[in-house]
Motif scaffolding. Structure first.
Motif, mmCIF file in Angstrom:
data_model
loop_
_atom_site.group_PDB
_atom_site.id
_atom_site.type_symbol
_atom_site.label_atom_id
_atom_site.label_comp_id
_atom_site.label_asym_id
_atom_site.label_seq_id
_atom_site.Cartn_x
_atom_site.Cartn_y
_atom_site.Cartn_z
ATOM 1 N N ASP A 189 61.619 40.352 19.492
ATOM 2 C CA ASP A 189 60.841 41.524 19.912
ATOM 3 C C ASP A 189 59.349 41.388 19.611
ATOM 4 N N ARG A 190 58.921 40.188 19.287
ATOM 5 C CA ARG A 190 57.502 39.999 19.012
ATOM 6 C C ARG A 190 56.702 39.958 20.321
ATOM 7 N N ARG A 191 55.465 40.426 20.262
ATOM 8 C CA ARG A 191 54.569 40.402 21.415
ATOM 9 C C ARG A 191 53.483 39.359 21.140
ATOM 10 N N ILE A 192 53.419 38.365 22.003
ATOM 11 C CA ILE A 192 52.600 37.184 21.748
ATOM 12 C C ILE A 192 51.559 37.001 22.855
ATOM 13 N N PHE A 193 50.315 36.744 22.452
ATOM 14 C CA PHE A 193 49.271 36.334 23.384
ATOM 15 C C PHE A 193 48.792 34.952 22.963
ATOM 16 N N ILE A 194 48.802 33.994 23.915
ATOM 17 C CA ILE A 194 48.369 32.634 23.636
ATOM 18 C C ILE A 194 46.903 32.496 24.040
ATOM 19 N N THR A 195 46.047 32.201 23.070
ATOM 20 C CA THR A 195 44.626 32.033 23.352
ATOM 21 C C THR A 195 44.301 30.570 23.674
ATOM 22 N N ARG A 196 43.301 30.386 24.523
ATOM 23 C CA ARG A 196 42.753 29.062 24.799
ATOM 24 C C ARG A 196 41.262 29.022 24.419
ATOM 25 N N ARG A 197 40.884 29.877 23.493
ATOM 26 C CA ARG A 197 39.458 29.979 23.152
ATOM 27 C C ARG A 197 38.901 28.675 22.580
ATOM 28 N N ASN A 198 39.776 27.843 22.013
ATOM 29 C CA ASN A 198 39.320 26.578 21.436
ATOM 30 C C ASN A 198 39.556 25.385 22.363
ATOM 31 N N ALA A 199 40.041 25.665 23.577
ATOM 32 C CA ALA A 199 40.270 24.581 24.538
ATOM 33 C C ALA A 199 38.941 24.137 25.148
ATOM 34 N N ARG A 200 38.954 22.966 25.770
ATOM 35 C CA ARG A 200 37.730 22.450 26.381
ATOM 36 C C ARG A 200 37.474 23.057 27.751
ATOM 37 N N TRP A 201 38.518 23.534 28.411
ATOM 38 C CA TRP A 201 38.350 24.128 29.731
ATOM 39 C C TRP A 201 39.471 25.137 29.969
ATOM 40 N N ARG A 202 39.378 25.836 31.082
ATOM 41 C CA ARG A 202 40.303 26.897 31.473
ATOM 42 C C ARG A 202 40.466 27.927 30.358
ATOM 43 N N LYS A 203 39.353 28.641 30.101
ATOM 44 C CA LYS A 203 39.356 29.708 29.112
ATOM 45 C C LYS A 203 39.266 31.063 29.813
ATOM 46 N N ILE A 204 39.261 32.120 29.025
ATOM 47 C CA ILE A 204 39.103 33.478 29.540
ATOM 48 C C ILE A 204 37.758 33.996 29.048
ATOM 49 N N PRO A 205 36.740 34.082 29.915
ATOM 50 C CA PRO A 205 35.413 34.547 29.467
ATOM 51 C C PRO A 205 35.455 35.941 28.852
ATOM 52 N N ASN A 206 36.331 36.809 29.346
ATOM 53 C CA ASN A 206 36.426 38.167 28.795
ATOM 54 C C ASN A 206 37.602 38.303 27.831
ATOM 55 N N GLU A 207 37.902 37.216 27.099
ATOM 56 C CA GLU A 207 39.060 37.248 26.189
ATOM 57 C C GLU A 207 38.885 38.282 25.078
ATOM 58 N N ALA A 208 37.669 38.489 24.600
ATOM 59 C CA ALA A 208 37.460 39.473 23.532
ATOM 60 C C ALA A 208 37.949 40.849 23.973
ATOM 61 N N GLU A 209 37.664 41.204 25.231
ATOM 62 C CA GLU A 209 38.138 42.488 25.756
ATOM 63 C C GLU A 209 39.656 42.492 25.881
ATOM 64 N N VAL A 210 40.237 41.366 26.358
ATOM 65 C CA VAL A 210 41.690 41.271 26.493
ATOM 66 C C VAL A 210 42.360 41.475 25.139
ATOM 67 N N VAL A 211 41.872 40.773 24.123
ATOM 68 C CA VAL A 211 42.461 40.860 22.782
ATOM 69 C C VAL A 211 42.305 42.267 22.214
ATOM 70 N N ALA A 212 41.131 42.856 22.425
ATOM 71 C CA ALA A 212 40.882 44.200 21.903
ATOM 72 C C ALA A 212 41.836 45.228 22.496
ATOM 73 N N ARG A 213 42.284 44.995 23.729
ATOM 74 C CA ARG A 213 43.209 45.936 24.373
ATOM 75 C C ARG A 213 44.666 45.606 24.051
ATOM 76 N N LEU A 214 44.941 44.339 23.703
ATOM 77 C CA LEU A 214 46.330 43.951 23.424
ATOM 78 C C LEU A 214 46.743 44.225 21.980
ATOM 79 N N GLU A 215 45.832 44.038 21.057
ATOM 80 C CA GLU A 215 46.194 44.189 19.636
ATOM 81 C C GLU A 215 46.729 45.591 19.299
ATOM 82 N N PRO A 216 46.175 46.678 19.850
ATOM 83 C CA PRO A 216 46.766 47.997 19.569
ATOM 84 C C PRO A 216 48.197 48.150 20.089
ATOM 85 N N LEU A 217 48.574 47.296 21.033
ATOM 86 C CA LEU A 217 49.947 47.339 21.552
ATOM 87 C C LEU A 217 50.898 46.473 20.729
ATOM 88 N N GLY A 218 50.378 45.897 19.642
ATOM 89 C CA GLY A 218 51.232 45.111 18.761
ATOM 90 C C GLY A 218 51.275 43.632 19.075
#
Length: 342
Positions: A189-218
């Motif tokens: 029942d865990r809710r997991i988001f996989i980040t690529r913030r440390n990858a060399r390519w194919r990142k999410i420029p607005n990841e900070a917003e994504v994470v900020a909206r996902l963390e309150p959902l657990g």
């Protein structure tokens, strides 16, 4: 209800692959798993479902390897199992093609030698194969040279990618769970988001917003590049909902429990930028849709817009649309999650 964009996804179902085996004598095996008897390539060792031009290019790659890297004769009385192919260095192909091919001949492990692939996506998996197989002999590509073997056993390669040997793919999962000690009776029942913030390519420029909206959902945030392989498998086995960008890491959805959910953030199909000459379509890559169906995991797409402002630095291969950053539509992601976790 979130509008489904199924018209943007290739709808061809994944065919079930039932592998046969080929035994042959005096075979040269390239580092990428192509098998030659004299000048002839054994078709069972490669993908042959992409037409003559692709097959000719594959053949040329093998001949080029023989000419540039040379051949080392390995004297052994045992039949040697060749289970890897040209794509096995990639995690998706290792898990869905190479390992199922190896497990298809499990009854022969105790009497055969194992040709250990030169490239593998994770050193842990090489050690695991040796431990679980307890082979009498392991043959390696020493000095990067190709191998000449007296006798080989070739579990057949799928004719195309996304052809699944379902039985042996399930065996791979079961064996990995047993080796790592995953308790399949525990809650997932865990809710997991996989980040690529440390990858060399194919990142999410607005990841900070994504994470900020996902963390309150657990949601917990994981960088799998910083987690050992056993931890990755165990984490995925406990995930009830997974959110991740399109990429080989999504292969790990095979470790999720039936009934769980995976949300794949993928590039919105746009001809001609996303045209794939092997699949002959510009529609979204259905690899993980098909894999999810096999393991009874619910798959959801959230299509993203391409951010071409951050051009990837030079790579060993031609830059493609898959290398650019993706901007996630956060509202659409949350609407999709709202239907899953309500």
């Amino acid at each position: 209800m979130v509008e489904e964009e199924t018209h943007l996804v290739e709808s061809v179902p994944a065919p079930v692959f039932r592998p046969g085996t080929t035994q042959a004598r005096n075979v040269i095996v390239t580092r990428s798993g192509m098998c030659f008897q004299g000048p002839f390539m054994l078709s069972e060792s490669v993908h042959v479902g992409y037409g003559f031009r692709k097959s000719l290019a594959t053949y040329a790659t093998g001949i080029g390897s023989l000419l540039t890297r040379g051949v080392r004769y390995h004297r052994t009385t045992r039949e040697a199992i060749v289970f890897h192919n040209l794509w096995t260095g990639g995690y998706y192909h290792w898990m869905t093609e190479a390992l199922p091919r190896l497990f298809a001949v499990r009854d022969r492990w105790s009497t055969s030698a194992l040709v250990m692939p030169h490239h593998a996506p994770n050193p842990w998996l090489l050690r695991w194969i040796e431990n679980v197989g307890q082979f009498e002999e392991v043959v390696r590509f020493e000095g990067g040279r190709n191998l000449w073997l007296p006798r080989v056993l070739i579990p057949h390669c799928p004719t195309r990618q996304d052809e699944f040997d379902v039985l042996n793919l399930q065996r791979v999962k079961s064996e990995l769970f047993a080796s790592i000690g995953v308790d399949q009776r525990s809650r997932a029942d865990r809710r997991i988001f996989i980040t690529r913030r440390n990858a060399r390519w194919r990142k999410i420029p607005n990841e900070a917003e994504v994470v900020a909206r996902l963390e309150p959902l657990g949601f917990e945030i994981f960088d799998f590049d910083k987690l050992d392989y056993e931890g990755q498998v165990r984490t995925m086995s406990e995930a009830g909902v997974l959110v991740s960008l399109h990429g080989a890491g999504l292969t790990n959805l095979m470790f999720m429990r039936p009934g769980s959910h995976v949300v794949e953030c993928a590039m919105r199909p746009a001809f001609p930028l996303t045209y794939n000459r092997f699949r002959k379509t510009h529609l979204a890559n259905p690899s993980y849709v098909r894999l999810a169906r096999l393991f009874r995991v619910n798959h959801h797409f959230v299509f993203c817009e391409l951010d071409m402002s951050n051009v990837p630095k030079s790579r060993t291969k031609k830059i493609t649309a898959n290398d650019y950053d993706l901007i996630v539509d956060v509202d659409k992601l949350l609407a999709t999650l709202g239907e899953i976790i309500r």
